[in-house]
Design a protein around this motif. Structure first.
Motif, PDB file in Angstrom:
ATOM      1  N   LEU A   1       0.777  -1.127  -0.064  1.00  0.00           N
ATOM      2  CA  LEU A   1      -0.034  -0.018   0.108  1.00  0.00           C
ATOM      3  C   LEU A   1       0.700   1.315  -0.012  1.00  0.00           C
ATOM      4  O   LEU A   1       1.946   1.327   0.582  1.00  0.00           O
ATOM      5  N   CYS A   2       0.456   2.240  -0.739  1.00  0.00           N
ATOM      6  CA  CYS A   2       1.152   3.757  -0.739  1.00  0.00           C
ATOM      7  C   CYS A   2       0.829   4.346   0.546  1.00  0.00           C
ATOM      8  O   CYS A   2      -0.244   4.474   1.006  1.00  0.00           O
ATOM      9  N   THR A   3       1.829   4.925   1.220  1.00  0.00           N
ATOM     10  CA  THR A   3       1.872   5.654   2.278  1.00  0.00           C
ATOM     11  C   THR A   3       2.530   6.942   2.243  1.00  0.00           C
ATOM     12  O   THR A   3       2.170   7.634   3.206  1.00  0.00           O
ATOM     13  N   ASP A   4       3.189   6.994   1.155  1.00  0.00           N
ATOM     14  CA  ASP A   4       4.173   8.461   1.131  1.00  0.00           C
ATOM     15  C   ASP A   4       4.105   8.822  -0.315  1.00  0.00           C
ATOM     16  O   ASP A   4       4.946   7.831  -1.102  1.00  0.00           O
ATOM     17  N   LEU A   5       3.550   9.941  -1.139  1.00  0.00           N
ATOM     18  CA  LEU A   5       3.599  10.256  -2.541  1.00  0.00           C
ATOM     19  C   LEU A   5       5.239  10.592  -2.696  1.00  0.00           C
ATOM     20  O   LEU A   5       5.351  10.410  -3.833  1.00  0.00           O
ATOM     21  N   GLN A   6       5.755  10.937  -1.926  1.00  0.00           N
ATOM     22  CA  GLN A   6       7.076  11.436  -2.294  1.00  0.00           C
ATOM     23  C   GLN A   6       8.059  10.230  -2.481  1.00  0.00           C
ATOM     24  O   GLN A   6       8.795  10.229  -3.455  1.00  0.00           O
ATOM     25  N   THR A   7       7.924   9.283  -1.721  1.00  0.00           N
ATOM     26  CA  THR A   7       8.914   8.122  -1.845  1.00  0.00           C
ATOM     27  C   THR A   7       7.994   6.940  -2.588  1.00  0.00           C
ATOM     28  O   THR A   7       8.680   5.949  -3.143  1.00  0.00           O
ATOM     29  N   MET A   8       6.905   7.085  -2.876  1.00  0.00           N
ATOM     30  CA  MET A   8       5.895   6.023  -3.434  1.00  0.00           C
ATOM     31  C   MET A   8       5.336   6.685  -4.718  1.00  0.00           C
ATOM     32  O   MET A   8       3.661   6.573  -4.316  1.00  0.00           O
ATOM     33  N   PRO A   9       5.653   7.482  -5.475  1.00  0.00           N
ATOM     34  CA  PRO A   9       5.105   8.363  -6.429  1.00  0.00           C
ATOM     35  C   PRO A   9       4.139   7.376  -7.291  1.00  0.00           C
ATOM     36  O   PRO A   9       4.386   6.245  -7.582  1.00  0.00           O
ATOM     37  N   ILE A  10       2.911   8.066  -7.765  1.00  0.00           N
ATOM     38  CA  ILE A  10       2.100   7.224  -8.638  1.00  0.00           C
ATOM     39  C   ILE A  10       2.512   7.449 -10.116  1.00  0.00           C
ATOM     40  O   ILE A  10       2.240   6.492 -10.939  1.00  0.00           O
TER      41      ILE A  10
END
Length: 369
Positions: free
Chosen positions: A270-279
């Motif tokens: 699951l994505c928890t941080d858009l900075q380190t886990m960008p879409i």
């Protein structure tokens, strides 16, 4: 089932403004359509049936069952995985390039799942189906982050028919060598994850397959992976096979399933941080220390004829595997996937025309048993 209570994550709820459409994205669509049509024309010359523009050569065509685990944490009990159930599915192992190459070139290997008997609100264009498709590659990140780079890479493959095979062999070696260099610079020699264009001289059944592009996961955003857990599969990880035979990859899968059963786990990150886990940037590997892959289902494939001309006619010729064929709760995300949607739609129309309209989403798997 692996215990998940020890993992505590705070996933981000999906918001529409997380998806950012670049100004150049729409201008690429026409060029991509022309390129993919050219690839289909080239592929058709090497095949006796309707050809995909990519993922043409299948190495294994399996029937299996997916057992969705019970007592999943609420954040993981979403969409297809909201309740425990057992569903039939098709597994298609394939090669990424469009032409039917000898197995020796180091091209990416892919896995597609088509789960049958799925209920729920569906994506536009798939309202009459009861399937959910998931696509995976044996690499953790997509080589092209932007639609323009993705388009340029495809244009390299859409060369003239007279030189397509030789050039694609060369490109496969070039991509593989370049990826090794990038890998060593970015991650060092002890990288945990294999790159998309790594050398492909090992057994496909020992690979871990990752979605690369994110998808909706109910209220959240996620990447998914298919991980071997059966001892016989784990033993095949990094195990070399004979690729001097033109169908060495296919033979290794067929031989395995003569007597043995394979078991994988489907896991969700699951994505928890858009900075380190960008879409929008599929080249970024989401860090597992921020959000680990959690098991949500088990896939079991029993002994069977893992590839045959008959199965190939039903699956390779009669079905398409598109992530846009499924539930609204698992809608694909990201610029590359949005652009590729046109590829799937065009491929379906072209495929149906060449095969006299025999493209369909299965209602059951009785014909494959």
């Amino acid at each position: 089932m692996q215990q998940t209570d020890q993992f505590v994550v705070s996933p981000l709820s999906y918001q529409p403004d997380y998806e950012v459409v670049a100004t150049t994205e729409r201008t690429c669509q026409q060029h991509l359509q022309q390129t993919l049509h050219k690839l289909s024309e080239i592929s058709s010359q090497a095949a006796t049936h309707a050809a995909r523009s990519v993922h043409l050569k299948s190495h294994g065509l399996l029937t299996a069952e997916m057992q969705i685990y019970d007592q999943l944490p609420p954040a993981y009990a979403q969409g297809l995985f909201a309740r425990p159930q057992t569903l039939p599915l098709i597994m298609r192992f394939s090669t990424v390039p469009g032409d039917i190459l000898h197995d020796k070139p180091g091209t990416p290997r892919s896995l597609a799942l088509k789960v049958v008997g799925v209920e729920g609100e569906r994506l536009p264009g798939s309202e009459d189906a009861i399937t959910q498709n998931f696509l995976f590659v044996n690499g953790a990140s997509f080589l092209s982050s932007s639609v323009q780079v993705f388009l340029n890479n495809l244009k390299h493959l859409a060369c003239s028919p007279n030189t397509s095979t030789e050039l694609r062999h060369f490109l496969a070696q070039l991509f593989r060598s370049t990826a090794h260099l990038v890998e060593s610079l970015k991650y060092g020699q002890q990288s945990q994850l294999n790159h998309l264009y790594q050398s492909q001289e090992t057994n496909l059944l020992g690979e871990t397959y990752i979605s690369q592009d994110p998808i909706m996961y109910g209220d959240y955003m996620a990447k998914i992976a298919v991980v071997p857990i059966a001892h016989d599969l784990i033993a095949l990880s990094n195990k070399p096979i004979d690729l001097f035979a033109s169908d060495g990859l296919r033979k290794s899968i067929v031989d395995f399933f003569i007597k043995r059963t394979a078991v994988w786990e489907l896991r969700v990150q699951l994505c928890t941080d858009l900075q380190t886990m960008p879409i929008e940037d599929a080249t970024i590997i989401w860090p597992e220390e921020h959000s680990p892959y959690i098991p949500v289902a088990r896939i079991t494939a029993k002994p069977q004829i893992a590839w045959s001309p008959y199965r190939s006619r039903l699956i390779d010729d009669g079905m398409l595997f598109s992530p846009w064929q499924g539930l609204a709760s698992h809608r694909p995300l990201g610029s590359v996937t949005r652009l590729r949607k046109m590829n799937y739609e065009m491929a379906k129309n072209l495929h149906a025309l060449q095969e006299n309209g025999r493209i369909c989403e299965p209602k059951h798997l009785d014909d494959l048993c």
